[in-house]
Design a protein around this motif. Sequence first.
Motif, mmCIF file in Angstrom:
data_model
loop_
_atom_site.group_PDB
_atom_site.id
_atom_site.type_symbol
_atom_site.label_atom_id
_atom_site.label_comp_id
_atom_site.label_asym_id
_atom_site.label_seq_id
_atom_site.Cartn_x
_atom_site.Cartn_y
_atom_site.Cartn_z
ATOM 1 N N UNK A 8 13.591 -6.684 -8.644
ATOM 2 C CA UNK A 8 14.495 -5.569 -8.941
ATOM 3 C C UNK A 8 15.979 -6.150 -9.442
ATOM 4 N N UNK A 9 16.355 -5.701 -10.590
ATOM 5 C CA UNK A 9 17.401 -6.250 -11.579
ATOM 6 C C UNK A 9 18.672 -5.679 -10.491
ATOM 7 N N UNK A 10 19.104 -6.750 -9.476
ATOM 8 C CA UNK A 10 20.618 -6.717 -9.191
ATOM 9 C C UNK A 10 22.367 -5.744 -9.225
ATOM 10 N N UNK A 11 22.436 -6.089 -10.935
ATOM 11 C CA UNK A 11 23.365 -6.592 -11.628
ATOM 12 C C UNK A 11 23.270 -4.682 -11.355
ATOM 13 N N UNK A 12 22.270 -3.624 -11.481
ATOM 14 C CA UNK A 12 22.030 -2.373 -11.991
ATOM 15 C C UNK A 12 21.287 -1.775 -11.522
ATOM 16 N N UNK A 13 22.041 -1.792 -9.743
ATOM 17 C CA UNK A 13 20.420 -2.073 -9.337
ATOM 18 C C UNK A 13 18.965 -0.795 -9.569
ATOM 19 N N UNK A 14 18.472 -1.103 -9.768
ATOM 20 C CA UNK A 14 17.330 -0.598 -10.950
ATOM 21 C C UNK A 14 15.708 -1.377 -10.630
ATOM 22 N N UNK A 15 14.939 -1.170 -10.563
ATOM 23 C CA UNK A 15 13.644 -1.780 -10.770
ATOM 24 C C UNK A 15 13.293 -2.023 -12.438
ATOM 25 N N UNK A 16 13.266 -3.212 -12.394
ATOM 26 C CA UNK A 16 12.722 -3.665 -13.672
ATOM 27 C C UNK A 16 11.252 -4.632 -14.229
ATOM 28 N N UNK A 17 10.818 -4.216 -14.999
ATOM 29 C CA UNK A 17 9.612 -4.560 -15.650
ATOM 30 C C UNK A 17 9.287 -5.286 -16.796
ATOM 31 N N UNK A 18 9.215 -7.271 -16.245
ATOM 32 C CA UNK A 18 9.622 -7.994 -17.503
ATOM 33 C C UNK A 18 8.126 -7.988 -18.147
ATOM 34 N N UNK A 19 8.078 -7.693 -19.146
ATOM 35 C CA UNK A 19 6.664 -8.113 -20.015
ATOM 36 C C UNK A 19 6.542 -9.038 -21.001
ATOM 37 N N UNK A 20 5.220 -9.819 -20.845
ATOM 38 C CA UNK A 20 4.661 -10.781 -21.627
ATOM 39 C C UNK A 20 4.847 -10.280 -23.048
ATOM 40 N N UNK A 21 5.643 -11.864 -23.320
ATOM 41 C CA UNK A 21 6.265 -12.269 -24.640
ATOM 42 C C UNK A 21 7.727 -12.436 -24.839
ATOM 43 N N UNK A 22 8.550 -11.185 -23.689
ATOM 44 C CA UNK A 22 9.824 -11.659 -23.843
ATOM 45 C C UNK A 22 9.619 -9.630 -24.093
ATOM 46 N N UNK A 23 11.454 -9.510 -23.499
ATOM 47 C CA UNK A 23 12.158 -7.527 -23.630
ATOM 48 C C UNK A 23 11.347 -7.490 -21.804
ATOM 49 N N UNK A 24 11.637 -5.849 -21.760
ATOM 50 C CA UNK A 24 12.049 -6.050 -20.345
ATOM 51 C C UNK A 24 12.366 -4.360 -20.668
ATOM 52 N N UNK A 25 11.529 -3.782 -19.379
ATOM 53 C CA UNK A 25 12.192 -2.077 -19.571
ATOM 54 C C UNK A 25 12.015 -1.767 -18.235
ATOM 55 N N UNK A 26 13.668 -1.155 -17.601
ATOM 56 C CA UNK A 26 14.470 -0.385 -16.816
ATOM 57 C C UNK A 26 14.011 0.751 -15.952
ATOM 58 N N UNK A 27 13.176 1.237 -14.514
ATOM 59 C CA UNK A 27 12.137 1.902 -14.762
ATOM 60 C C UNK A 27 12.869 2.589 -13.203
ATOM 61 N N UNK A 28 13.007 3.792 -13.734
ATOM 62 C CA UNK A 28 13.259 4.563 -12.385
ATOM 63 C C UNK A 28 12.184 4.887 -11.477
ATOM 64 N N UNK A 29 12.345 4.119 -10.675
ATOM 65 C CA UNK A 29 10.737 4.421 -9.576
ATOM 66 C C UNK A 29 11.866 4.219 -7.835
#
Length: 67
Positions: A8-29
């Motif tokens: 959970x990303x408190x700053x953006x108030x949204x779920x977040x997927x951290x992928x292996x090798x770096x990077x992330x996605x914000x996910x609306x769910x």
Amino acid sequence: MITGTLSWDDRRSVHRIDVEGGGFWFVSMPRAAVALLGRRVAVDGTRTGFNILDDVTVVGVDSVNRP
């Protein structure tokens, strides 16, 4: 399909997927996904921005058994 660790990303108030090798996605769910927080998940959805997924389906892919 994106695979990574759900948080959970408190700053953006949204779920977040951290992928292996770096990077992330914000996910609306729904917040009901709280049972999957900290777990490895696979997410399929519609890309609506640079790193934003909407209309997602999420499935736990780790071997954690939780009630």
